[in-house]
Design a protein around this motif. Structure first.
Motif, short mmCIF file in Angstrom:
data_model
loop_
_atom_site.label_atom_id
_atom_site.label_comp_id
_atom_site.label_asym_id
_atom_site.label_seq_id
_atom_site.Cartn_x
_atom_site.Cartn_y
_atom_site.Cartn_z
N GLN A 446 55.07 19.39 74.24
CA GLN A 446 55.39 20.76 75.63
C GLN A 446 54.83 20.66 77.24
O GLN A 446 54.87 21.62 78.05
CB GLN A 446 55.25 22.12 74.91
N PRO A 447 53.30 20.37 76.70
CA PRO A 447 52.24 20.62 77.67
C PRO A 447 52.77 20.07 79.36
O PRO A 447 53.11 19.96 80.30
CB PRO A 447 50.47 20.25 78.20
N PHE A 448 53.33 18.83 78.42
CA PHE A 448 53.93 17.20 79.53
C PHE A 448 55.38 17.68 80.45
O PHE A 448 55.28 17.47 81.00
CB PHE A 448 54.03 15.92 78.34
N VAL A 449 55.95 18.00 79.27
CA VAL A 449 57.26 18.82 80.00
C VAL A 449 56.81 19.70 80.13
O VAL A 449 57.87 19.76 82.14
CB VAL A 449 58.68 19.03 78.72
N PRO A 454 58.96 23.20 85.12
CA PRO A 454 58.13 24.41 84.59
C PRO A 454 58.58 25.78 83.63
O PRO A 454 60.13 25.56 84.33
CB PRO A 454 57.35 24.89 85.58
N GLY A 455 58.80 26.24 83.41
CA GLY A 455 59.14 28.09 82.96
C GLY A 455 60.21 27.60 82.17
O GLY A 455 60.41 27.52 80.53
N PHE A 456 61.70 28.59 81.38
CA PHE A 456 62.43 28.70 80.61
C PHE A 456 63.16 27.72 80.94
O PHE A 456 62.92 26.83 79.10
CB PHE A 456 63.73 29.87 80.35
N TRP A 457 63.49 26.78 81.40
CA TRP A 457 64.51 25.11 80.76
C TRP A 457 63.09 24.16 80.24
O TRP A 457 64.06 23.68 79.51
CB TRP A 457 65.17 24.51 82.01
N GLY A 458 62.10 24.68 80.69
CA GLY A 458 61.19 23.27 80.13
C GLY A 458 61.27 23.64 78.78
O GLY A 458 60.57 22.59 77.79
N LEU A 460 62.74 25.54 76.67
CA LEU A 460 64.36 24.92 76.17
C LEU A 460 64.73 23.35 76.21
O LEU A 460 64.95 23.61 75.07
CB LEU A 460 65.38 25.70 77.03
N LEU A 461 63.84 22.36 76.80
CA LEU A 461 64.18 21.72 76.33
C LEU A 461 63.32 20.57 75.43
O LEU A 461 63.43 19.85 74.86
CB LEU A 461 64.03 20.48 77.77
N VAL A 462 61.98 21.42 75.47
CA VAL A 462 61.25 21.22 74.11
C VAL A 462 61.70 21.78 72.64
O VAL A 462 61.44 21.38 71.60
CB VAL A 462 59.61 21.93 74.76
N THR A 463 62.53 22.89 72.88
CA THR A 463 63.40 23.75 71.85
C THR A 463 64.09 22.75 71.36
O THR A 463 63.83 22.34 69.91
CB THR A 463 63.60 24.75 72.14
N VAL A 464 65.05 22.40 71.87
CA VAL A 464 65.94 20.99 71.76
C VAL A 464 65.61 20.06 71.20
O VAL A 464 65.78 19.53 69.85
CB VAL A 464 67.02 21.48 72.40
N ALA A 465 64.57 19.17 71.61
CA ALA A 465 63.83 18.19 70.83
C ALA A 465 63.55 18.41 70.00
O ALA A 465 63.13 17.22 68.89
CB ALA A 465 62.95 17.42 72.08
N THR A 466 62.24 19.71 69.58
CA THR A 466 61.75 19.29 68.64
C THR A 466 62.98 19.52 67.35
O THR A 466 62.12 18.74 66.04
CB THR A 466 60.83 20.74 68.71
N ILE A 519 60.47 28.43 67.37
CA ILE A 519 61.41 28.57 68.71
C ILE A 519 60.00 30.53 69.07
O ILE A 519 60.48 30.31 70.56
CB ILE A 519 62.66 29.93 68.57
N SER A 520 59.42 31.01 67.75
CA SER A 520 58.73 31.73 68.39
C SER A 520 57.38 31.34 69.34
O SER A 520 56.44 31.97 69.66
CB SER A 520 58.77 32.85 67.02
N SER A 521 57.20 29.90 69.46
CA SER A 521 55.88 29.77 69.96
C SER A 521 56.24 29.61 71.70
O SER A 521 55.62 29.42 72.24
CB SER A 521 55.44 27.78 69.25
N LEU A 522 57.63 29.31 71.82
CA LEU A 522 58.13 28.48 72.80
C LEU A 522 58.99 29.89 73.41
O LEU A 522 58.75 30.03 74.83
CB LEU A 522 58.53 27.91 73.43
N PHE A 523 59.32 30.73 72.90
CA PHE A 523 60.43 31.90 73.08
C PHE A 523 59.37 33.64 72.65
O PHE A 523 59.56 33.52 71.54
CB PHE A 523 61.95 31.73 72.91
N GLU A 524 59.71 34.76 73.35
CA GLU A 524 59.47 36.07 72.67
C GLU A 524 60.71 36.72 72.53
O GLU A 524 61.43 36.97 73.68
CB GLU A 524 58.93 37.01 74.23
#
Length: 754
Positions: A446-449, A454-458, A460-466, A519-524
């Protein structure tokens, strides 16, 4: 003249002393470990009459590397499946011995007023018997065909494993300086988590890597790659708070499950022997004679503690496991020594700086004494058991006999027990892997991506990959076992429906929890929306055929890698197949036979040999080099040096063995008659070969001799043409068995006997 580095000079001194001592101890038929310790004493500053090591710090670093190689090699010889195979007797006995001896060691240390850490480490050292010393003692006394020796070796396997666990716990307690129950439980939980994670990931990934690169692996490359993986795991273990030795052992045990295990072990052995020798020499360097004299009483007390403690608690542990009194005492008396792991645990205490200086030389002195006494203790076991048994009341003796026979009854597991064990095992393993995946993605990916996007799209990409990585594992948690034989059998009883549904719901909630956390770790997101989203994803994961296929692939690869070494061993005939232990009749067995080249029927078909009708045995496999023929056909032939696996009763196998292994009696002059000799004779006017060619002469077909060459006139010796006629004065050279050559020569005129 260039100046020599102190480390090189020290290494020369260490290896010189070690070489001389190993030769001496080999001559005296004593364990080489003791020779290395004596070599270390000779090279230490404590002995002023001999040259001493200068750079002690560098030697200790090399000794630490030696511990890594020793534990790596131990892991290569160990298999996690061995724990299952050693049986309940070894588990009960090993646990009883270790817990009782640790308590005894702590009590002895407290009696002398030593510190808490000294007592803990002393208990750990006294609990571990020496595999090397016991193995050598059994070999010297020719006891490997005895029943109790196999049980002793199984106990030692478990002791080695528990020693690794004990080292981790001692390291944790030494660093935290805390032995509270909660801290200990957390340490055990952390150990279990990483142990399962490394083993599962390692078994899935490493054999796959070795298989893909097999064509590129020479001996040199395989050695470097294996050691690279060993030290990589050492670094990972150190980073996660474990000892380097623990990491080396884990990587060795993972590689032990691969088909290259024996090859790697063969390549690593010289390196392990070198650095292992340096380690044991460093152990001897820490022996201070003055300290041994000062602590003579503790040395004597600890020696007696080991002899009595292992004899009593070892016998008691094996007795509790259901063995007879005689077998129990033979096992207990065999374990009355300490060795390699005692030194490793002692060096761990020194490196952590938590044990006193006197503890190391005391342990070394005790090890030397108990090692020399081991063969005598093994011999004493049987007379001691006879004395004890003769003095036991008849009621006690009958109770022990009844207990020993009763514990051997087979307990059939219920459907509920098998179902719950499978569900718990699968859930725990997949949950641990899921935790590792979530940790890696949230802390590293997540920090790398987000640094790039940055932001929402980054996010979202990490969430989908995970979730994509988690999906097949979460599906296995939720679905696996729901269609098993046990589940179907239990479902037929309506009383079980509620409990079975509860097991499914609990596993579904585990999957939902993972998805909600990611999901909660990356989005509110609100809790209701979060739960609904996770529930929709769970339903999609369950019904997805693609994810079902991925889950099956993951499991099949893991099972294939885990069984690859056993499958190869069965194929090559070095291990009997599993069905050999599951034959319907207890009187029927599987046996291996090697076909001698001298039996008359080699080369015949199985139909012609008709083993089943003649001897009552049936050939199930033929092993020819690296080729295996399972369930051979009637027209398959048996050739010299084939290994055949046959099934039959003990009586039929014994009868077949007599036919297979002929008792050929050699006549006294058989070797002389079979000797090949070279002779030459002259073709004269009376020779029966005059005017005949090589074929018509019958020298080859009739006399069974071979013509090497012919000399004609002044010509040099030349190979005879088969159609060339023998002429007067030709000198013919022939080779053959002595009697045959003399028969040929008698038709001519012999002029030379070489």
């Amino acid at each position: 003249m260039s100046e020599l580095a102190p480390l090189i000079a020290d290494l020369a001194l260490i290896l010189l002393c070690a070489g001389v001592m190993t030769l001496l101890f080999k001559k005296l038929k004593q364990p080489l470990v003791l020779g290395y310790i004596v070599a270390g004493f000779l090279a230490s500053p404590h002995l002023s009459y001999t040259p001493s090591v200068v750079d002690n710090e560098s030697v200790h670093v090399w000794a630490d590397i030696g511990v890594i190689f020793l534990l790596f090699a131990l892991g290569l010889e160990f298999s996690f499946k061995k724990i299952v195979k050693v049986g309940g007797s070894a588990v009960i006995a090993a646990c009883t011995i270790i817990f009782c001896m640790i308590f005894l060691g702590i009590s002895v240390g407290s009696l002398f007023g030593w510190s808490r850490m000294d007592c803990l480490f002393l208990g750990g050292m006294l609990a571990m018997s020496s595999t090397t010393i016991i193995y050598k003692a059994f070999a010297d006394l020719d006891l490997f065909n005895k029943q109790f020796t196999q049980l002793v070796m199984s106990i030692l396997i478990l002791e080695d494993i528990l020693a690794i666990v004990l080292m981790v716990l001692l390291s944790t307690m030494a660093v935290s300086n805390n032995v509270e129950g909660l801290e200990l439980l957390l340490s055990i939980g952390k150990l279990g988590f990483f142990l399962i994670l490394w083993f599962v990931v390692g078994i899935w990934l490493i054999p796959l890597l070795l298989r893909k690169t097999r064509k590129l692996m020479s001996d040199e490359t395989l050695l470097i790659v294996s050691l690279a993986m060993c030290f990589f795991m050492v670094v990972i273990a150190a980073q996660t708070g474990f000892s380097a030795a623990f990491g080396a052992f884990i990587m060795g045990s993972i590689l032990a499950e691969t088909v290259e295990a024996e090859h790697i072990d063969h390549l690593v052995k010289p390196v392990k022997d070198l650095f292992g020798a340096i380690f044991f020499v460093s152990v001897g360097m820490m022996v201070d004679p003055s300290m041994i004299v000062e602590y003579a009483v503790p040395i004597l007390v600890i020696t007696i503690t080991i002899l009595l403690g292992q004899s009593i608690f070892g016998s008691m542990g094996v007795l509790l496991s259901g063995q007879t009194l005689k077998t129990s005492m033979q096992c207990g008396f065999s374990l009355t020594q300490i060795g390699e792991f005692a030194f490793i645990i002692a060096s761990l205490g020194v490196s952590l700086g938590v044990t006193s200086d006197f503890l190391y030389p005391i342990v070394v002195a005790v090890s030397v004494i108990t090692t020399f006494l081991t063969p005598y203790m093994i011999r004493l076991a049987e007379p001691a058991s006879n004395v004890v048994e003769s003095h036991l009341p008849e009621k006690w003796r009958k109770t022990l006999d009844h207990y020993a026979s009763g514990t051997r009854n087979v307990n059939h597991d219920s459907d509920w027990k098998r179902f719950l064990m499978n569900i718990i095992r699968n859930t725990v393993i997949y949950t641990i892997v899921c935790v590792a995946i979530v940790t890696i993605f949230l802390n590293f990916v997540q920090p790398f991506v987000t640094g790039i996007i940055p932001g929402f799209w980054g996010n979202l990409l990490v969430t989908v990959a995970t979730i994509m990585f988690l999906a097949p594992l979460l599906r296995a948690i939720m679905v696996k076992g729901n269609h098993s034989e046990e589940f179907v059998s239990l479902w037929q009883d309506t009383k079980n429906h509620a409990l079975l549904l509860m097991t499914v719901i609990v596993r579904v909630l585990i999957a939902i929890t993972f998805l909600m956390f990611v999901i909660s770790s990356l989005f509110e997101v609100s809790a209701a929306i979060l739960f609904a989203l996770a529930l929709v994803l769970v339903i999609g994961i369950i019904i997805s055929r693609n994810l079902k296929h991925q889950t099956n692939i993951i499991e099949n690869v893991f099972v294939k890698n885990l069984r690859s070494r056993e499958v190869k061993a069965e194929y090559l005939g070095t291990k009997k197949p599993d069905y050999a232990g599951r034959l319907m009749s207890k009187d029927i067995h599987l046996a291996d036979f090697e076909v001698p080249a001298e039996v008359e029927w080699v080369g015949s078909t199985l139909k012609d040999l008709n083993f089943g009708k003649l001897y009552g045995v049936h050939v199930v496999s033929i092993l020819r080099g690296k080729k295996r023929i399972n369930i051979p056909k009637a027209n398959d032939r048996v050739y010299p040096n084939d290994r055949i696996q046959v099934i039959g009763t003990d009586a039929d196998l014994a009868k077949f063995r007599k036919v297979l292994i002929p008792t050929m009696e050699f006549e006294e002059d058989l070797y002389e008659r079979g000797e090949m000799i070279l002779r030459q004779f002259v073709i004269d006017e009376n020779s029966p070969f005059l005017g005949k060619n090589m074929i018509d002469s019958g020298i080859r077909n009739h006399y069974h001799c071979m013509i090497v060459g012919v000399e004609r006139g002044s010509d040099d010796l030349h190979a005879a043409n088969p159609h060339e006629l023998f002429q007067f004065g030709d000198v013919v050279w022939i080779v053959g068995e002595r009697a045959a050559v003399h028969s040929v020569v008698s038709g001519g005129y012999a002029i030379s006997y070489d």
